[in-house]
Design a protein around this motif. Structure first.
Motif, PDB file in Angstrom:
ATOM      1  N   TYR A   2     -43.532   9.578 -14.350  1.00 20.44           N
ATOM      2  CA  TYR A   2     -42.821  10.499 -13.468  1.00 20.44           C
ATOM      3  C   TYR A   2     -43.649  11.753 -13.207  1.00 20.44           C
ATOM      4  N   VAL A   6     -40.198  16.520 -13.185  1.00 17.23           N
ATOM      5  CA  VAL A   6     -39.126  15.831 -13.911  1.00 17.23           C
ATOM      6  C   VAL A   6     -39.127  16.282 -15.368  1.00 17.23           C
ATOM      7  N   ILE A  10     -35.921  18.261 -17.116  1.00 15.24           N
ATOM      8  CA  ILE A  10     -35.272  17.725 -18.311  1.00 15.24           C
ATOM      9  C   ILE A  10     -35.518  18.637 -19.515  1.00 15.24           C
ATOM     10  N   MET A  28     -27.911  15.544 -20.528  1.00 17.16           N
ATOM     11  CA  MET A  28     -29.121  14.727 -20.358  1.00 17.16           C
ATOM     12  C   MET A  28     -28.804  13.440 -19.591  1.00 17.16           C
ATOM     13  N   THR A  31     -28.115  14.443 -15.956  1.00 18.26           N
ATOM     14  CA  THR A  31     -29.356  14.883 -15.295  1.00 18.26           C
ATOM     15  C   THR A  31     -30.238  13.693 -14.943  1.00 18.26           C
ATOM     16  N   GLN A  32     -30.406  12.778 -15.873  1.00 17.91           N
ATOM     17  CA  GLN A  32     -31.263  11.628 -15.610  1.00 17.91           C
ATOM     18  C   GLN A  32     -30.652  10.697 -14.574  1.00 17.91           C
ATOM     19  N   ILE A  37     -33.184   8.143 -12.952  1.00 21.08           N
ATOM     20  CA  ILE A  37     -33.878   7.547 -14.091  1.00 21.08           C
ATOM     21  C   ILE A  37     -32.953   6.540 -14.765  1.00 21.08           C
ATOM     22  N   GLU A  39     -31.098   4.245 -17.482  1.00 13.53           N
ATOM     23  CA  GLU A  39     -30.724   4.407 -18.882  1.00 13.53           C
ATOM     24  C   GLU A  39     -31.570   3.516 -19.790  1.00 13.53           C
ATOM     25  N   ASP A  41     -34.808   3.000 -19.506  1.00 16.93           N
ATOM     26  CA  ASP A  41     -36.219   3.398 -19.489  1.00 16.93           C
ATOM     27  C   ASP A  41     -36.621   3.832 -20.907  1.00 16.93           C
ATOM     28  N   MET A  44     -38.689   7.098 -21.377  1.00 16.04           N
ATOM     29  CA  MET A  44     -37.903   8.322 -21.227  1.00 16.04           C
ATOM     30  C   MET A  44     -37.031   8.566 -22.457  1.00 16.04           C
ATOM     31  N   LYS A  45     -36.590   7.501 -23.103  1.00 12.81           N
ATOM     32  CA  LYS A  45     -35.832   7.669 -24.346  1.00 12.81           C
ATOM     33  C   LYS A  45     -36.707   8.335 -25.399  1.00 12.81           C
ATOM     34  N   ASN A  48     -37.158  12.016 -24.505  1.00 14.10           N
ATOM     35  CA  ASN A  48     -35.987  12.817 -24.865  1.00 14.10           C
ATOM     36  C   ASN A  48     -35.991  13.182 -26.341  1.00 14.10           C
TER      37      ASN A  48
END
Length: 272
Positions: A2, A6, A10, A28, A31-32, A37, A39, A41, A44-45, A48
């Motif tokens: 990304y 982004v 975040i 969060m 926002t995602q 984005i 869930e 991904d 991205m987890k 976070n």
């Protein structure tokens, strides 16, 4: 990967909401979703989780003297006090929730990390804040965390259990729980933030161990931006909240949570 904006967005959301009684998880997820984005991904987890470390670092800096005092290194005004909060207070507050989180980790991830359960948590957590703010106490409130007993530390810590439900907010649950037990907003917030350090380090470390194998070196810049932004924003948010918490009623945060839940629900219905 990304774009960096982004990571900035975040990171700001994480830093602002992690220690306020408004549910960082709810923010969060919303926002995602707004950023498109998925869930699922996995990278991205992991992102976070990493930016949570930035928020934790901010609290360590704010409470550095208190933390040193816990280990017997007397600095600041606490070194002149006969009665001080110690590591046993922290252990009494964190052991129950950490054990339950470890035991029920898979069940929580499987059944409670949905958009609709977060909405429910936002609403129920808001109700808890209102109840705590409006409780009448016959005894004087405990104004300083150094006056907490082990029993009170344990009771405040127990309220973190409800925050295992995403959307309740760990800080919101413990601040409200402390107030229900006769602890002032300020003392409840201080104890909540200090308890958060070992809990979040443990939770973040555990999550990273499970997901680090997914890490891709090409994301280092993206992760670094998110971490730094989260740290700076969390530092400003915690310092500001500490200054205002003594006179800012929790009901304001409750109303915000209700509005966020309503917006979230409308968004899900419209985009379904």
């Amino acid at each position: 990967m990304y774009d960096y904006w982004v990571a900035i967005i975040i990171g700001i959301v994480e830093g602002l909401t992690e220690f306020l009684p408004v549910s960082s998880t709810g923010h969060m997820i919303l926002t995602q979703a707004l950023l498109g984005i998925s869930e699922d991904d996995n990278m991205m987890k992991t992102f976070n989780i990493v930016i949570q470390l930035g928020a934790i670092l901010a609290v360590v800096i704010v409470y550095w003297s208190r933390i040193l005092n816990l280990f017997g290194i007397r600095v600041g005004v606490q070194k002149h006090k006969q009665k001080r909060m110690n590591l046993l207070h922290i252990l009494a507050g964190i052991v129950p929730v950490m054990l339950l989180a470890l035991i029920f980790d898979n069940l929580i991830e499987t059944y409670l990390f949905s958009k609709y359960t977060v909405i429910i948590g936002l609403v129920l957590g808001g109700i808890l804040l209102i109840v705590a703010e409006n409780k009448k106490h016959t005894k004087p409130l405990i104004e300083d965390i150094d006056d907490l007993s082990y029993k009170q530390a344990f009771q405040v810590g127990l309220w973190q259990i409800v925050s295992l439900w995403p959307g309740f907010s760990r800080s919101g649950s413990t601040i409200a729980g402390g107030m229900l037990g006769g602890v002032s907003r300020k003392a409840s917030a201080d104890f909540t933030f200090i308890m958060a350090i070992p809990i979040m380090f443990a939770a973040t470390g555990y999550s990273l161990l499970k997901s680090w194998k997914l890490f891709d070196a090409s994301w280092i810049g993206f992760f670094t931006v998110g971490f730094v932004v989260s740290f700076i924003v969390a530092l400003l948010a915690v310092v500001t909240f500490i200054k205002l918490v003594g006179r800012m009623k929790l009901t304001y945060f409750a109303y915000y949570r209700f509005a966020l839940a309503a917006f979230f629900l409308i968004y899900l219905i419209v985009t379904k």
